[in-house]
Design an enzyme around this catalytic site. Structure first.
Site, short mmCIF file in Angstrom:
data_model
loop_
_atom_site.label_atom_id
_atom_site.label_comp_id
_atom_site.label_asym_id
_atom_site.label_seq_id
_atom_site.Cartn_x
_atom_site.Cartn_y
_atom_site.Cartn_z
N LYS A 35 0.71 -1.32 0.08
CA LYS A 35 -0.11 0.11 -0.23
C LYS A 35 0.76 1.06 -0.03
O LYS A 35 2.07 1.22 0.30
CB LYS A 35 -0.99 0.03 1.39
CG LYS A 35 -0.36 0.05 2.59
CD LYS A 35 -1.08 -0.18 3.84
CE LYS A 35 -0.42 -0.18 5.08
NZ LYS A 35 -1.30 -0.46 6.17
N ARG A 130 -11.45 -0.30 14.97
CA ARG A 130 -11.59 0.51 13.93
C ARG A 130 -12.26 0.00 12.80
O ARG A 130 -13.19 0.33 12.39
CB ARG A 130 -10.02 0.85 13.36
CG ARG A 130 -9.74 1.74 12.45
CD ARG A 130 -8.22 1.79 11.95
NE ARG A 130 -7.61 0.98 11.43
CZ ARG A 130 -6.31 0.70 11.21
NH1 ARG A 130 -5.66 1.65 11.13
NH2 ARG A 130 -5.95 -0.47 10.44
N TYR A 255 15.89 30.74 8.26
CA TYR A 255 14.71 31.41 8.84
C TYR A 255 14.40 31.34 10.46
O TYR A 255 14.86 30.22 11.17
CB TYR A 255 13.42 30.62 8.26
CG TYR A 255 13.15 30.72 6.81
CD1 TYR A 255 12.90 31.79 6.12
CD2 TYR A 255 13.35 29.66 5.68
CE1 TYR A 255 12.61 32.10 4.78
CE2 TYR A 255 13.05 29.71 4.62
CZ TYR A 255 12.75 31.00 3.79
OH TYR A 255 12.57 31.03 2.80
N MET A 303 12.29 25.02 2.26
CA MET A 303 11.37 24.02 1.14
C MET A 303 12.24 23.24 0.35
O MET A 303 12.24 22.05 0.03
CB MET A 303 10.50 24.97 0.22
CG MET A 303 9.45 24.26 -0.72
SD MET A 303 8.76 25.15 -1.93
CE MET A 303 7.39 25.91 -0.64
C1 LIG Z 1 -0.51 -1.72 7.03
C2 LIG Z 1 -0.90 -2.93 7.16
C3 LIG Z 1 -0.20 -4.11 7.58
C4 LIG Z 1 1.51 -3.93 7.39
O1 LIG Z 1 1.63 -3.25 8.71
P1 LIG Z 1 3.17 -3.05 8.88
O2 LIG Z 1 3.11 -2.61 10.39
O3 LIG Z 1 3.66 -2.04 8.03
O4 LIG Z 1 3.94 -4.32 8.90
C5 LIG Z 1 -0.72 -5.19 7.77
N1 LIG Z 1 -2.04 -5.35 8.03
C6 LIG Z 1 -2.77 -4.28 7.54
C7 LIG Z 1 -4.30 -4.64 7.81
C8 LIG Z 1 -2.29 -3.03 7.30
O5 LIG Z 1 -3.25 -2.09 7.29
#
Ligand SMILES: *Cc1c(COP(=O)(O)O)cnc(C)c1O
Length: 360
Positions: A35, A130, A255, A303
């Site tokens: 992801k 969640r 800055y 930046m």
């Molecule tokens: C992002 C995610 C993972 C991976 O988690 P990590 O801590 O990056 O290993 C696993 N399961 C779900 C449902 C996630 O959303």
């Protein structure tokens, strides 16, 4: 000349994958979590570098479509499922595994005509609160899903830890027990562990583990670094010096004049800033690696530029390479100084940072 650059070492990635796999029983599958464009590492390149990953996982269908468009053929799990009937139809066509975590998704699955039988994972709420169905709803969901006649194979079961990165957590064993109890009557695959589960909670491995952050060589807990677990950072964030300036004592830099040198020194200016995704909140003293040594960030992050105190005897030259995180500057350390987690640092790099892939 390329300045801001994220160098992605695909060999390090493969080694991390093999290492995480070796933490598990030989019949436990490892799902590589891609992801967020593989946590900023480029999902297509990462997927191609892992031909023996059993499965991939993403959060949104667009991410899965991108992988399928690049001819990635492994199973892909949508961690949060489909959010409307059209997406569900697309998921079926693309042989994606979908998750069902709520009643709307169950109804969509029952009511939407699908061109193919589709693999379904039921998301259970074991304590994260969640997403996921409650213990007393599982049986109804399973019955209705099976009755739909549209499922490929057995229903899988998935749940997520809220505190697995804290080894002393009492929540984690409780979630583990609930998951075990709630799923033991069913045949399908079971998956609970994220990276922290893989590394700290061997009992949580079940049939498949979901490796995200650790795959990229990063420890799930900022009090550690990946190397403590023999993981190798996959990403090196680097850039170059665009100026080396003589600097007088008692003169501020940058800055808001938030840093003043107490000695005569040389200030290095690096082509990197919050416009590249480097955190603006990085305090004075945050380490940067250049020419074999660590030097401190001195002055506020701009930046497009970062200023560092190279010291009075500096011999660094314009054009020299600087590491912001990687092998010499653990990203976990930067995250801790900034008050965030490495997940946020890698994912917020902007388009301006060139991605270079090595050891393909
Ligand atoms: C992002 C995610 C993972 C991976 O988690 P990590 O801590 O990056 O290993 C696993 N399961 C779900 C449902 C996630 O959303």
């Amino acid at each position: 000349m390329i300045t801001a650059e994220a160098v992605i070492d695909l060999n390090a990635l493969r080694n991390n994958f093999a290492l995480l796999k070796s933490h598990c029983d030989s019949d436990t599958k490892v799902i590589a979590v891609l992801k967020g464009d593989a946590y900023g590492h480029n999902a297509i390149q990462v997927a191609r570098a892992l031909p023996n990953a059993d499965m991939f996982a993403v959060s949104r269908i667009e991410e899965a479509i991108e992988l399928r468009s690049a001819d990635i053929l492994q199973p892909i799990l949508l961690l949060e499922g489909c959010f409307c009937p059209e997406d569900l139809q697309l998921a079926a066509q693309l042989s994606l595994h979908t998750t069902i975590h709520c009643i709307e998704q169950l109804q969509d699955f029952e009511q939407t005509p699908l061109t193919q039988h589709t693999s379904v994972w039921l998301k259970l709420d074991t304590g994260m609160h969640r997403l996921g169905v409650q213990a007393d709803e599982i049986n109804t969901y399973v019955t209705r899903l099976e009755k739909s006649g549209k499922i490929a194979g057995n229903i899988g079961f998935i749940s997520h830890f809220s505190c697995a990165d804290i080894p002393s957590s009492h929540t984690t064993p409780a979630q583990l027990e609930r998951f075990k109890t709630q799923t033991q009557a069913y045949q399908g695959m079971k998956t609970l562990a994220n990276s922290a589960g893989i590394l700290y909670w061997p009992e949580s491995h079940f049939d498949a583990v979901r490796a995200g952050i650790a795959l990229y060589g990063i420890a799930p807990n900022v009090d550690e670094i990946g190397q403590h677990h023999h993981l190798t950072p996959v990403m090196t964030l680097q850039s170059r010096l665009i100026a080396v300036r003589r600097h007088q004592a008692n003169q501020p830099v940058g800055y808001g004049e938030n840093w003043t040198s107490d000695r005569e020194t040389y200030i290095g200016v690096i082509a990197m800033g919050y416009g590249d995704g480097y955190p603006r909140s990085a305090p004075n003293g945050t380490p940067v690696y250049i020419n074999g040594r660590i030097v401190p960030i001195s002055g506020r992050i701009s930046m497009d530029m970062i200023t560092v105190d190279l010291g009075p005897d500096a011999t660094d030259q314009v054009g020299d390479c600087v590491e912001l995180w990687g092998q010499h500057v653990p990203i976990e350390q930067v995250a801790k100084l900034v008050g965030t987690i490495p997940y946020e640092l890698v994912i917020q790099l902007t388009r301006r940072v060139a991605r270079t892939f090595i050891n393909e």
